[in-house]
Design a protein around this motif. Structure first.
Motif, PDB file in Angstrom:
ATOM      1  N   PHE A   1      -1.672   9.214   6.810  1.00 44.24           N
ATOM      2  CA  PHE A   1      -0.489   8.815   6.050  1.00 44.24           C
ATOM      3  C   PHE A   1      -0.010   9.956   5.153  1.00 44.24           C
ATOM      4  O   PHE A   1      -0.827  10.740   4.671  1.00 44.24           O
ATOM      5  CB  PHE A   1      -0.819   7.628   5.133  1.00 44.24           C
ATOM      6  N   ALA A   2       1.318   9.996   4.917  1.00 42.74           N
ATOM      7  CA  ALA A   2       1.840  10.874   3.865  1.00 42.74           C
ATOM      8  C   ALA A   2       1.687  10.132   2.545  1.00 42.74           C
ATOM      9  O   ALA A   2       1.872   8.910   2.499  1.00 42.74           O
ATOM     10  CB  ALA A   2       3.306  11.179   4.134  1.00 42.74           C
TER      11      ALA A   2
ATOM     12  N   PHE B   1      -4.737   6.790  -6.176  1.00 41.83           N
ATOM     13  CA  PHE B   1      -3.519   6.592  -5.376  1.00 41.83           C
ATOM     14  C   PHE B   1      -3.285   5.127  -5.032  1.00 41.83           C
ATOM     15  O   PHE B   1      -2.227   4.761  -4.542  1.00 41.83           O
ATOM     16  CB  PHE B   1      -3.603   7.397  -4.061  1.00 41.83           C
TER      17      PHE B   1
ATOM     18  N   ILE C   1       0.820  -1.212   0.000  1.00 42.53           N
ATOM     19  CA  ILE C   1       0.000   0.000   0.000  1.00 42.53           C
ATOM     20  C   ILE C   1       0.863   1.275   0.000  1.00 42.53           C
ATOM     21  O   ILE C   1       0.519   2.265  -0.618  1.00 42.53           O
ATOM     22  CB  ILE C   1      -1.038  -0.027   1.158  1.00 42.53           C
ATOM     23  N   ARG C   2       1.974   1.223   0.743  1.00 44.11           N
ATOM     24  CA  ARG C   2       2.934   2.325   0.713  1.00 44.11           C
ATOM     25  C   ARG C   2       4.329   1.744   0.504  1.00 44.11           C
ATOM     26  O   ARG C   2       4.565   0.580   0.817  1.00 44.11           O
ATOM     27  CB  ARG C   2       2.883   3.143   2.018  1.00 44.11           C
TER      28      ARG C   2
ATOM     29  N   ASP D   1      -9.480   7.673   7.517  1.00 38.92           N
ATOM     30  CA  ASP D   1      -8.144   7.557   6.924  1.00 38.92           C
ATOM     31  C   ASP D   1      -7.917   8.867   6.179  1.00 38.92           C
ATOM     32  O   ASP D   1      -8.855   9.359   5.529  1.00 38.92           O
ATOM     33  CB  ASP D   1      -8.069   6.448   5.875  1.00 38.92           C
TER      34      ASP D   1
ATOM     35  N   ARG E   1     -12.235   9.762  -5.855  1.00 33.01           N
ATOM     36  CA  ARG E   1     -13.210   9.431  -4.809  1.00 33.01           C
ATOM     37  C   ARG E   1     -14.517  10.008  -5.335  1.00 33.01           C
ATOM     38  O   ARG E   1     -14.611  11.215  -5.561  1.00 33.01           O
ATOM     39  CB  ARG E   1     -12.823  10.066  -3.461  1.00 33.01           C
TER      40      ARG E   1
ATOM     41  N   SER F   1       2.252   8.248  -0.711  1.00 33.01           N
ATOM     42  CA  SER F   1       3.377   7.458  -1.197  1.00 33.01           C
ATOM     43  C   SER F   1       3.013   6.979  -2.607  1.00 33.01           C
ATOM     44  O   SER F   1       2.024   6.275  -2.786  1.00 33.01           O
ATOM     45  CB  SER F   1       3.575   6.269  -0.236  1.00 33.01           C
TER      46      SER F   1
ATOM     47  N   PRO G   1     -13.215   6.233   5.783  1.00 28.18           N
ATOM     48  CA  PRO G   1     -12.092   7.002   5.233  1.00 28.18           C
ATOM     49  C   PRO G   1     -12.577   8.093   4.291  1.00 28.18           C
ATOM     50  O   PRO G   1     -13.525   7.879   3.524  1.00 28.18           O
ATOM     51  CB  PRO G   1     -11.292   5.951   4.453  1.00 28.18           C
TER      52      PRO G   1
ATOM     53  N   GLN H   1      -9.887  10.602   3.113  1.00 28.99           N
ATOM     54  CA  GLN H   1      -8.599  10.856   2.431  1.00 28.99           C
ATOM     55  C   GLN H   1      -8.275  12.336   2.278  1.00 28.99           C
ATOM     56  O   GLN H   1      -7.124  12.739   2.370  1.00 28.99           O
ATOM     57  CB  GLN H   1      -8.499  10.181   1.054  1.00 28.99           C
TER      58      GLN H   1
ATOM     59  N   GLN I   1     -12.515  -4.551   1.355  1.00 26.74           N
ATOM     60  CA  GLN I   1     -11.926  -3.236   1.032  1.00 26.74           C
ATOM     61  C   GLN I   1     -13.021  -2.177   1.034  1.00 26.74           C
ATOM     62  O   GLN I   1     -12.764  -1.008   1.315  1.00 26.74           O
ATOM     63  CB  GLN I   1     -11.262  -3.265  -0.349  1.00 26.74           C
TER      64      GLN I   1
END
Ligand code: SAM
Length: 482
Positions: free
Chosen positions: A370-371, A184, A71-72, A339, A313, A373, A299, A301, A222
């Motif tokens: 998260f940053a 992403f 994922i990252r 998220d 999205r 990636s 989430p 984002q 998911q």
């Protein structure tokens, strides 16, 4: 806190009871999301029938499997480091075989065999039933690869063995793959198209878990809201289904209802919800059944319409806020988590401020942040420049985390003075004298053990809190304890 990426279990070796007839030792460790941990339970179940007992001692393993995450970038780097470690063990144990499973196997395919000389076997997430054949191949000295993605594999007929289980909470997978194509995200490429599992096999697994003493299940996918059973096959092919298949199709709200009714005292959770697919009948079903927990991981984002569009999205900031309003109206006492991704391509300071203001609006109970990636093969990697400097990504991420910590504390404080039902999961990590469990909102509670036991539902009076934990004392069993 129920973590999507639970850092405390990352890389833990998974163990199940031994079968005396089995002669070989399997060491299996897992990285990434709950789905991967759930898949490792399916793998261990398949290999238990092939003569393998699990071990947590790498030095005695005959077969080492690592279930990987893509994922990252950091997730993949971690696995590459582990492969170096396996290599050093293999020097003293030349017959030991090494297999890479999961998303990194699917993403890199046979390239992994070339790049990582230690790897004997590469197996994608839809090919675990082929493991007996693949192991035979490597036993005969050949490398083995199966990364074929399936249209209908759901492992519905494999009874997973529960690895490193507390005996109280378990994951039950309900969908595989993802059709969302967020720009992403690598998941559609590593886990294939979305398909749903037969509701009868989901209910049968939940019933069996209850018999075994489990008291909470988390339905996993998911994008659980996209669950649709019409007799099997890909979600995208639903349009081609017959009239009777369409009329008898089971949606996610329908599945929730089936599970909640099958075991009225089993707590039911689910993860992950997707704002573009979540329908209000899911929320009304939650309100209807007391055993469905009041908690939604939703989430978002980003809080910026421009960034949401670039991420593909398929909802706006306003639609998301309306969904939050509707959830709070139908289910006022509902925990909500997020998220968030900081520094997606083209994100400006104004977009970042939109994220912070959305957070201020919702005041999430907790979040996973998260940053950005860049992941090879995704639309964002192909079409957008990863142009936000690392220092800016990190600073924005820190601002998001800081705000979340304030909101988490705001939320936990709302519980102080109240009495909450808690399912005891095990000893507190910090004290042997205390139990750890969760409220319906998925908030962690720690309280003195007294004479209570793991797996019991107790009412706990909340006296104090940190931003992540409620502290209290038990005042008796809850009515759900039976
Ligand atoms: N299916 C869920 C969804 O889309 O809402 C979750 C999928 S993913 C396993 C969990 C989280 O990882 C995502 O919600 C997202 O915040 C994060 N993530 C996914 N791809 C990422 C990327 N390229 N960079 C940073 N974070 C990422």
């Amino acid at each position: 806190m129920e973590k999507i990426i639970d850092e405390t279990v990352q890389g833990a070796a998974l163990l199940i009871g031994t079968n005396e007839k089995n002669t070989r030792k399997l060491y299996i460790e897992s990285y990434g999301c709950q789905m991967n941990f759930s898949d490792s339970e399916i793998v261990a179940s398949i290999l238990a029938k092939e003569g393998f007992n699990t071990t947590d001692d790498l030095a005695e393993a005959d077969l080492v499997l690592v279930n990987t995450c893509s994922i990252r970038e950091k997730a993949e780097t971690t696995v590459r480091k582990r492969l170096e470690k396996f290599n050093s063990v293999k020097k003293t144990r030349p017959h030991m075989k090494v297999g890479v499973l999961g998303c990194m196997a699917e993403r890199l395919k046979s390239q992994l065999l070339e790049e990582e000389k230690i790897v004997d076997m590469v197996v994608g997430p839809d090919a675990y039933k082929d493991l007996p054949n693949l192991i035979q191949e490597i036993d005969e000295g050949r490398n083995a690869v199966n990364v074929i993605l399936s249209k209908d594999e759901t492992y519905g007929d494999v009874a997973p063995v529960r690895l490193n289980s507390n005996g109280v909470t378990a994951f039950v997978s309900i969908t595989r793959g993802c059709d969302n194509m967020c720009t992403f995200c690598v998941v559609p490429f590593t886990r294939g198209r979305e398909r749903s599992r037969n509701p009868q096999s989901v209910v049968a697994e939940v019933n069996e878990l209850w018999e075994q003493g489990y008291r909470e299940v988390t339905l996993l996918g998911q994008n659980v809201d996209s669950y649709l059973w019409y007799g099997g096959g890909l979600k995208k092919d639903f349009e081609k289904a017959t009239e009777i298949q369409k009329a008898t199709a089971v949606t996610f709200a329908g599945l929730l209802e089936l599970v909640a009714e099958a075991q009225p005292r089993m707590r039911v959770r689910f993860s992950t919800s997707n704002p573009q697919d979540m329908t209000l009948d899911v929320v009304t079903t939650m309100a209807k059944y007391r055993n469905i927990c009041n908690y939604i991981h939703l989430p978002v984002q980003s809080g910026s319409n421009k960034v949401l569009k670039a991420m593909n999205r398929l909802h706006t900031r306003e639609e998301y806020m309306k969904l939050i309003d509707d959830i709070r109206r139908i289910l006022p006492d509902c925990g909500i988590s997020q998220d968030m991704i900081a520094g997606f391509p083209t994100e400006t300071e104004e977009d970042h401020q939109d994220t912070l203001s959305l957070m201020e609006y919702v005041k999430y109970d907790f979040g996973f942040m998260f940053a950005y990636s860049e992941r090879p093969g995704t639309l964002a990697a192909r079409k957008m420049e990863d142009g936000i400097p690392d220092s800016v990504k990190k600073r924005r991420l820190q601002e998001i985390i800081k705000m979340q910590q304030e909101h988490s504390l705001y939320r936990t404080r709302q519980h102080v003075g109240k009495t909450e039902e808690v399912l005891i999961e095990g000893p507190s990590k910090k004290s042997d004298e205390h139990w750890m469990g969760r409220t319906t909102h998925n908030t962690v509670v720690v309280f003195p053990k007294e004479s209570y036991h793991v797996g019991e539902f107790v009412n706990v009076k909340i006296n104090d809190c940190t931003s992540a934990t409620l502290l209290g004392e038990a005042v008796g069993y809850s009515e759900n304890n039976g």
